[in-house]
Design a protein around this motif. Structure first.
Motif, mmCIF file in Angstrom:
data_model
loop_
_atom_site.group_PDB
_atom_site.id
_atom_site.type_symbol
_atom_site.label_atom_id
_atom_site.label_comp_id
_atom_site.label_asym_id
_atom_site.label_seq_id
_atom_site.Cartn_x
_atom_site.Cartn_y
_atom_site.Cartn_z
ATOM 1 N N GLN A 1 29.522 -21.627 -3.486
ATOM 2 C CA GLN A 1 29.451 -21.101 -2.115
ATOM 3 C C GLN A 1 27.998 -20.956 -1.670
ATOM 4 O O GLN A 1 27.644 -21.292 -0.546
ATOM 5 C CB GLN A 1 30.179 -19.757 -2.032
ATOM 6 C CG GLN A 1 31.689 -19.861 -2.219
ATOM 7 C CD GLN A 1 32.359 -18.517 -2.392
ATOM 8 O OE1 GLN A 1 31.709 -17.472 -2.438
ATOM 9 N NE2 GLN A 1 33.686 -18.517 -2.516
ATOM 10 N N LEU A 2 27.161 -20.481 -2.587
ATOM 11 C CA LEU A 2 25.728 -20.318 -2.289
ATOM 12 C C LEU A 2 25.067 -21.660 -2.051
ATOM 13 O O LEU A 2 24.291 -21.838 -1.096
ATOM 14 C CB LEU A 2 25.050 -19.593 -3.458
ATOM 15 C CG LEU A 2 23.631 -19.073 -3.230
ATOM 16 C CD1 LEU A 2 23.614 -17.969 -2.180
ATOM 17 C CD2 LEU A 2 23.038 -18.566 -4.547
ATOM 18 N N VAL B 1 26.479 -24.493 -1.038
ATOM 19 C CA VAL B 1 26.969 -25.067 0.208
ATOM 20 C C VAL B 1 26.383 -24.350 1.413
ATOM 21 O O VAL B 1 25.920 -24.975 2.358
ATOM 22 C CB VAL B 1 28.516 -25.028 0.239
ATOM 23 C CG1 VAL B 1 29.032 -25.458 1.618
ATOM 24 C CG2 VAL B 1 29.086 -25.956 -0.836
ATOM 25 N N SER B 2 26.344 -23.021 1.364
ATOM 26 C CA SER B 2 25.834 -22.259 2.513
ATOM 27 C C SER B 2 24.333 -22.474 2.706
ATOM 28 O O SER B 2 23.836 -22.501 3.831
ATOM 29 C CB SER B 2 26.130 -20.774 2.346
ATOM 30 O OG SER B 2 25.426 -20.231 1.253
ATOM 31 N N SER B 3 23.606 -22.658 1.608
ATOM 32 C CA SER B 3 22.153 -22.879 1.724
ATOM 33 C C SER B 3 21.852 -24.213 2.380
ATOM 34 O O SER B 3 20.840 -24.373 3.080
ATOM 35 C CB SER B 3 21.467 -22.783 0.354
ATOM 36 O OG SER B 3 21.860 -23.851 -0.469
ATOM 37 N N VAL B 4 22.746 -25.189 2.185
ATOM 38 C CA VAL B 4 22.583 -26.491 2.835
ATOM 39 C C VAL B 4 22.906 -26.397 4.319
ATOM 40 O O VAL B 4 22.254 -27.009 5.166
ATOM 41 C CB VAL B 4 23.494 -27.542 2.156
ATOM 42 C CG1 VAL B 4 23.530 -28.834 2.967
ATOM 43 C CG2 VAL B 4 23.004 -27.848 0.758
ATOM 44 N N LEU B 5 23.921 -25.589 4.634
ATOM 45 C CA LEU B 5 24.393 -25.508 6.018
ATOM 46 C C LEU B 5 23.513 -24.627 6.903
ATOM 47 O O LEU B 5 23.548 -24.743 8.123
ATOM 48 C CB LEU B 5 25.845 -24.969 6.043
ATOM 49 C CG LEU B 5 26.884 -25.859 5.367
ATOM 50 C CD1 LEU B 5 28.243 -25.197 5.396
ATOM 51 C CD2 LEU B 5 26.962 -27.225 6.060
ATOM 52 N N GLN B 6 22.739 -23.743 6.285
ATOM 53 C CA GLN B 6 21.898 -22.872 7.112
ATOM 54 C C GLN B 6 20.824 -23.669 7.823
ATOM 55 O O GLN B 6 20.293 -24.624 7.277
ATOM 56 C CB GLN B 6 21.225 -21.798 6.223
ATOM 57 C CG GLN B 6 22.176 -20.668 5.833
ATOM 58 C CD GLN B 6 21.568 -19.776 4.756
ATOM 59 O OE1 GLN B 6 20.421 -19.962 4.384
ATOM 60 N NE2 GLN B 6 22.349 -18.839 4.265
ATOM 61 N N PRO B 7 20.476 -23.258 9.076
ATOM 62 C CA PRO B 7 19.441 -23.985 9.824
ATOM 63 C C PRO B 7 18.079 -23.814 9.193
ATOM 64 O O PRO B 7 17.834 -22.858 8.491
ATOM 65 C CB PRO B 7 19.487 -23.342 11.217
ATOM 66 C CG PRO B 7 20.124 -22.010 11.023
ATOM 67 C CD PRO B 7 21.043 -22.139 9.848
ATOM 68 N N HIS C 1 34.119 -39.350 -5.483
ATOM 69 C CA HIS C 1 35.514 -38.945 -5.309
ATOM 70 C C HIS C 1 35.697 -37.498 -5.777
ATOM 71 O O HIS C 1 36.399 -36.716 -5.151
ATOM 72 C CB HIS C 1 36.438 -39.844 -6.142
ATOM 73 C CG HIS C 1 36.316 -41.293 -5.814
ATOM 74 N ND1 HIS C 1 35.607 -42.176 -6.588
ATOM 75 C CD2 HIS C 1 36.818 -42.015 -4.783
ATOM 76 C CE1 HIS C 1 35.692 -43.393 -6.059
ATOM 77 N NE2 HIS C 1 36.404 -43.317 -4.960
ATOM 78 N N ARG C 2 35.079 -37.204 -6.921
ATOM 79 C CA ARG C 2 35.171 -35.857 -7.479
ATOM 80 C C ARG C 2 33.783 -35.358 -7.819
ATOM 81 O O ARG C 2 32.846 -36.137 -7.956
ATOM 82 C CB ARG C 2 36.031 -35.850 -8.754
ATOM 83 C CG ARG C 2 37.521 -35.835 -8.501
ATOM 84 C CD ARG C 2 38.308 -35.517 -9.769
ATOM 85 N NE ARG C 2 37.953 -36.381 -10.878
ATOM 86 C CZ ARG C 2 37.602 -35.941 -12.100
ATOM 87 N NH1 ARG C 2 37.527 -34.652 -12.361
ATOM 88 N NH2 ARG C 2 37.317 -36.809 -13.053
ATOM 89 N N MET C 3 33.669 -34.044 -8.000
ATOM 90 C CA MET C 3 32.374 -33.503 -8.401
ATOM 91 C C MET C 3 32.542 -32.330 -9.359
ATOM 92 O O MET C 3 33.594 -31.672 -9.377
ATOM 93 C CB MET C 3 31.550 -33.079 -7.172
ATOM 94 C CG MET C 3 32.150 -31.984 -6.342
ATOM 95 S SD MET C 3 31.207 -31.728 -4.801
ATOM 96 C CE MET C 3 29.750 -30.931 -5.414
ATOM 97 N N VAL C 4 31.517 -32.129 -10.184
ATOM 98 C CA VAL C 4 31.438 -30.924 -11.008
ATOM 99 C C VAL C 4 30.151 -30.206 -10.621
ATOM 100 O O VAL C 4 29.127 -30.839 -10.361
ATOM 101 C CB VAL C 4 31.467 -31.232 -12.526
ATOM 102 C CG1 VAL C 4 32.769 -31.902 -12.916
ATOM 103 C CG2 VAL C 4 30.292 -32.074 -12.952
ATOM 104 N N VAL C 5 30.246 -28.877 -10.564
ATOM 105 C CA VAL C 5 29.100 -28.046 -10.196
ATOM 106 C C VAL C 5 28.619 -27.320 -11.443
ATOM 107 O O VAL C 5 29.420 -26.700 -12.161
ATOM 108 C CB VAL C 5 29.497 -27.015 -9.112
ATOM 109 C CG1 VAL C 5 28.284 -26.174 -8.713
ATOM 110 C CG2 VAL C 5 30.091 -27.717 -7.892
ATOM 111 N N PRO D 1 34.624 -24.048 -1.214
ATOM 112 C CA PRO D 1 34.122 -23.711 -2.552
ATOM 113 C C PRO D 1 34.690 -22.379 -3.038
ATOM 114 O O PRO D 1 34.784 -21.421 -2.269
ATOM 115 C CB PRO D 1 32.601 -23.628 -2.346
ATOM 116 C CG PRO D 1 32.411 -23.375 -0.882
ATOM 117 C CD PRO D 1 33.560 -24.038 -0.197
ATOM 118 N N GLN D 2 35.064 -22.343 -4.328
ATOM 119 C CA GLN D 2 35.688 -21.145 -4.892
ATOM 120 C C GLN D 2 34.713 -20.267 -5.662
ATOM 121 O O GLN D 2 34.790 -19.048 -5.619
ATOM 122 C CB GLN D 2 36.841 -21.552 -5.826
ATOM 123 C CG GLN D 2 37.935 -22.352 -5.132
ATOM 124 C CD GLN D 2 38.613 -21.568 -4.021
ATOM 125 O OE1 GLN D 2 39.128 -20.486 -4.241
ATOM 126 N NE2 GLN D 2 38.591 -22.122 -2.801
#
Length: 262
Positions: A253-254, A256-262, A224-228, A247-248
């Motif tokens: 952000q890094l 999340v973007s590293s996961v989304l990159q192909p 439900h919630r997360m801590v980074v 992500p703030q």
């Protein structure tokens, strides 16, 4: 899950810190966990995730800060003000701990049924028929063939061992379970099955859980919630979808973007 009807948090963590010599492994970690809520703790290796989990679960005392757990009578009690005997009782009743390596959380040379029944025996259950029938019921709940009740976990696959470890923890109807990378090292198809089962069980049992993971997909599915965490500090927290979709913090952000990159 709706925390609006929960009068008070189940777990309250304030300014928890831990050092190993000169190295600061954890600093100023604070959050609340509500009844029935699943919280994911995410971050790369070395970010302090497991240090935080072990400090909260009374497995490694922090150097500073407090960890308070709400007892069934409604009283919020400092976990580290408890005696060792009280901590042990808590660990085998209201708490569960699922290890990354299932062999660390199971007795590998006794039967699957004995692994599940052992926690019940620790609470005073001595009726063999009841122990066996409860163990059988829990094996079925975690999708293990009840015919394997007398088999030792060393004969099980990795996924089956992890499911057995979950059954062993949940048989006492705990209110909070700690999970350290529960899907790590399992095949993708086995992971998916385990995650689906965990999601169902936490919902059915209204079970609060803290899950340490480096896998953002696991966090999105279960929490439900997360801590980074980064370098021992909590750098961002919030609702899981909110944190992952918007992500703030630059580190989040890094991630999340590293996961989304192909």
């Amino acid at each position: 899950m709706n925390t609006a009807h929960s009068p008070a948090p189940l777990l309250s963590v304030r300014n928890v810190g831990k050092r190993y010599g000169d190295r600061v492994a954890l600093q100023g970690a604070s959050f609340d966990l509500w009844p029935g809520e699943v919280l994911a703790v995410v971050g790369e290796s070395g970010s302090g995730k497991s240090t935080l989990l072990n400090a909260i679960a009374a497995r490694s005392a922090p150097d500073e800060g407090t960890v308070q757990f709400r007892q069934r009578n409604g009283e919020l009690q400092d976990v580290y003000a408890m005696s060792e005997a009280q901590q042990r009782l808590l660990a085998r009743t209201d708490w569960g701990f699922v290890h990354q390596n299932a062999a660390d959380g199971l007795r590998m040379d006794v039967s699957a049924g004995a692994n599940v029944g052992e926690r019940l025996m620790g609470l005073g259950e001595r009726h063999y028929g009841k122990l066996r029938s409860t163990a059988m019921e829990w094996l079925q709940r975690v999708e293990i063939d009840a015919a394997r009740i007398d088999d030792a976990p060393r004969t099980f696959s990795g996924g089956m061992r992890q499911r057995l470890q979950i059954a062993r923890n949940l048989v006492t109807q705990p209110r909070l379970v700690f999970m350290d990378e529960p899907t790590s090292g399992l095949d993708v198809s086995v992971q998916a099955r385990l995650l689906d089962m965990l999601r169902q069980l936490t919902r059915q049992m209204q079970l609060a859980a803290i899950i340490v993971t480096h896998d953002l997909a696991v966090a999105r599915l279960l929490a439900h919630r997360m801590v980074v965490m980064q370098r021992g500090r909590v750098v961002e927290s919030g609702l899981t979808d909110q944190v992952l979709d918007d992500p703030q913090h630059p580190y989040t952000q890094l991630l999340v973007s590293s996961v989304l990159q192909p």
